[in-house]
Design a protein around this motif. Structure first.
Motif, short mmCIF file in Angstrom:
data_model
loop_
_atom_site.label_atom_id
_atom_site.label_comp_id
_atom_site.label_asym_id
_atom_site.label_seq_id
_atom_site.Cartn_x
_atom_site.Cartn_y
_atom_site.Cartn_z
N SER A 42 0.70 -1.62 -0.41
CA SER A 42 0.16 -0.09 -0.30
C SER A 42 0.97 1.36 -0.28
O SER A 42 0.28 2.06 -0.37
N THR A 48 -14.24 11.53 -9.41
CA THR A 48 -13.65 11.65 -7.71
C THR A 48 -12.56 10.52 -6.97
O THR A 48 -12.83 10.77 -5.75
N GLY A 49 -11.61 10.12 -8.34
CA GLY A 49 -10.78 9.23 -7.40
C GLY A 49 -11.61 8.15 -6.87
O GLY A 49 -10.54 7.63 -6.47
N GLY A 50 -13.04 7.98 -7.49
CA GLY A 50 -12.90 6.62 -6.57
C GLY A 50 -12.52 5.35 -7.80
O GLY A 50 -12.66 5.44 -8.73
N ALA A 51 -12.78 3.96 -7.19
CA ALA A 51 -11.97 3.19 -8.16
C ALA A 51 -13.42 1.73 -7.88
O ALA A 51 -13.55 1.47 -7.17
N LEU A 52 -13.64 1.31 -9.00
CA LEU A 52 -14.77 -0.53 -8.87
C LEU A 52 -13.69 -1.30 -9.02
O LEU A 52 -13.38 -1.28 -10.19
N LEU A 53 -13.18 -2.21 -8.60
CA LEU A 53 -12.27 -2.92 -8.40
C LEU A 53 -12.83 -4.59 -8.30
O LEU A 53 -12.94 -5.32 -7.23
N ARG A 81 -11.33 -9.83 -9.35
CA ARG A 81 -11.06 -10.81 -8.25
C ARG A 81 -12.59 -12.13 -8.42
O ARG A 81 -12.44 -12.60 -8.47
N MET A 82 -13.89 -10.73 -9.00
CA MET A 82 -14.59 -11.99 -9.48
C MET A 82 -13.91 -13.40 -10.29
O MET A 82 -15.54 -13.62 -9.66
N ARG A 111 -3.83 -9.18 -5.26
CA ARG A 111 -4.13 -7.77 -5.28
C ARG A 111 -4.39 -6.89 -6.12
O ARG A 111 -3.90 -6.79 -7.86
N SER A 112 -5.46 -6.14 -6.52
CA SER A 112 -6.25 -4.73 -6.91
C SER A 112 -5.40 -3.60 -6.84
O SER A 112 -5.71 -3.27 -5.62
N ALA A 160 -6.00 0.51 -7.74
CA ALA A 160 -6.52 1.66 -8.86
C ALA A 160 -4.92 2.33 -9.46
O ALA A 160 -4.81 2.95 -9.04
N ARG A 166 -5.26 5.84 -9.48
CA ARG A 166 -4.31 6.55 -8.69
C ARG A 166 -4.65 6.66 -7.29
O ARG A 166 -3.71 5.32 -6.96
N ASN A 167 -4.01 7.70 -7.03
CA ASN A 167 -3.63 7.00 -5.10
C ASN A 167 -2.71 6.41 -4.81
O ASN A 167 -1.78 5.63 -4.07
#
Lengths: 130, 274
Positions: free
Chosen positions: B11, B69-74, B77-78, B92-93, B95, B97-98
């Motif tokens: 991280s 928004t900076g958000g992410a849908l990962l 792994r589904m 490990r997923s 995104a 950004r960040n």
């Protein structure tokens, strides 16, 4: 306010309905969080492993099958065993009122039922200290 | 390092300090291709096969963050349920950004750490659209491009970029009509270039047809003899981009651009000499 969180949204057990979980995942993404969706029918062991590998601070459990009384506490128990007791767990789905206090006692921090707005959930996450 | 410690360290890639990985034999496979062609399903098969051979396999699945928004849908792994409880698999997923300092450089460090911790097979999975994605996958030692039928004029869409970098092209969903035609089209277009074309294989993650041949071909890939020109080019460009993104005046210059106070040429002049 913790800023952007890593959140795992999981479907434990034999439950084939994930529309709600996906809507929640999307809403939390739009609130700026990184959301990892597990897909359907995960075991508590798999969910705990995912939370660990993904270094998530928050875990959302969704259940519509009626097995929440076993699955949610089991996930919390395994999180504790894995040293992940600082992970915040919330639940959603069809959880009857009478079942809720037992779940909250087992380590679930909040339960969101049908009719919850996404703002309520985002506010809950914003209030966390992680 | 315990598993959780490793997950935590990943991280904060900017704080990772460990020796660079050994490049031979090759250890990092990049898997790319457009959304919906079956990358995750094929990665699942490769992971299973490598784990059965006794390898420890790490997967880094990269998805774009929302620029708004900076958000992410990962959700990578589904499709990889088989790996979720296996001690020999680390998934490990990520995104885009960040990750301060830019994805390619940070990815390199994460891979070095995983390698150092005994994860000797590493897969980078990424959506293969856009130049920045090509740069991400250029971090890998070897690259698998996944294609599928029914995607219109693929060659046109992909342009040279990613095909140039690929070591193997898998045309997935061979159980559906049109797959063979796609493989043929790719073959034809590659015959026009001067360089040695990558292997093109038909397979179906659904039925299992051609999967073992695909994995064998991957396993038999030789070690890269130093980075190819195309790969080196992508790494250089991404390093240059990082300099730009990390420039202290970057956000101020961006604001001036939005407010129409300066031109792009002015902006480049202001950001020079980082």
């Amino acid at each position: 306010m913790p800023g952007s969180l890593r959140i795992v949204i999981a479907k434990p057990g034999l439950d084939g309905h994930d529309r709600g979980a996906k809507v929640v995942a999307r809403a939390l993404r739009d609130a700026g969080h990184e959301v990892i969706y597990t897909g359907l029918r995960r075991t508590p062991e798999q969910i705990v492993r995912i939370v660990m590998d993904e270094d998530a601070q928050v875990l959302g459990l969704s259940s519509l099958s009626g097995a929440h009384g076993f699955l949610f506490p089991r996930v919390c128990e395994l999180l504790n065993e894995a040293g992940l007791d600082d992970v915040i767990v919330f639940g959603g789905g069809i959880i009857p009122e009478r079942d809720r206090s037992a779940l909250l006692d087992s380590g679930v921090s909040a339960i969101f039922g049908p009719g919850t707005t996404s703002t309520e959930m985002v506010d809950f996450l914003d209030s966390l200290e992680v | 390092m315990e598993r959780r410690e490793l997950a935590r360290a990943l991280s904060n890639p900017q704080d990772i300090s460990c020796p660079p990985r050994i490049r031979e034999p090759w250890s990092v496979l990049g898997v790319t291709g457009s959304p919906g062609v079956g990358k995750s399903c094929i990665v699942d098969k490769i992971v299973k096969s490598w784990v059965d051979e006794g390898d420890k396999v790490a997967v880094l699945a990269i998805d774009p963050s929302s620029p708004v928004t900076g958000g992410a849908l990962l959700g990578d792994r589904m499709r990889m349920s088989s790996v979720d409880a296996n001690d020999s698999v680390f998934f490990r997923s990520i995104a885009t950004r960040n990750v301060p300092g830019g994805i390619p450089a940070m990815l390199d460090r994460m891979i070095d750490l995983l390698f150092h911790e005994g994860w000797r097979k590493i897969i980078i999975e990424t959506v293969g659209s856009g130049q920045s994605e090509v740069r991400v996958v250029a971090v890998a030692d070897r690259i698998l491009l996944v294609e599928g039928p029914g995607r219109g004029d693929i060659i046109q869409a992909e342009k040279a970029g990613i095909i140039e970098l690929s070591d193997i092209i898998a045309v997935n969903k061979s159980d559906l009509p049109g797959a063979e035609k796609v493989a043929q089209e790719i073959k034809l277009s590659l015959e026009m270039s001067d360089t040695k074309p990558p292997a093109i294989l038909l397979c179906s993650a659904e039925s299992g047809d051609g999967i073992s041949e695909l994995i064998e071909t991957i396993n038999d890939l030789p070690n890269a003899k130093g980075p190819s020109i195309a790969k080196a080019r992508e790494r250089l460009l991404s390093a240059n981009q990082e300099i730009l993104l990390n420039h202290p005046d970057f956000s101020d210059v961006l604001k001036s651009l939005v407010a129409d106070e300066i031109s792009i040429a002015d902006a480049m002049a202001l950001l020079k000499g980082a």
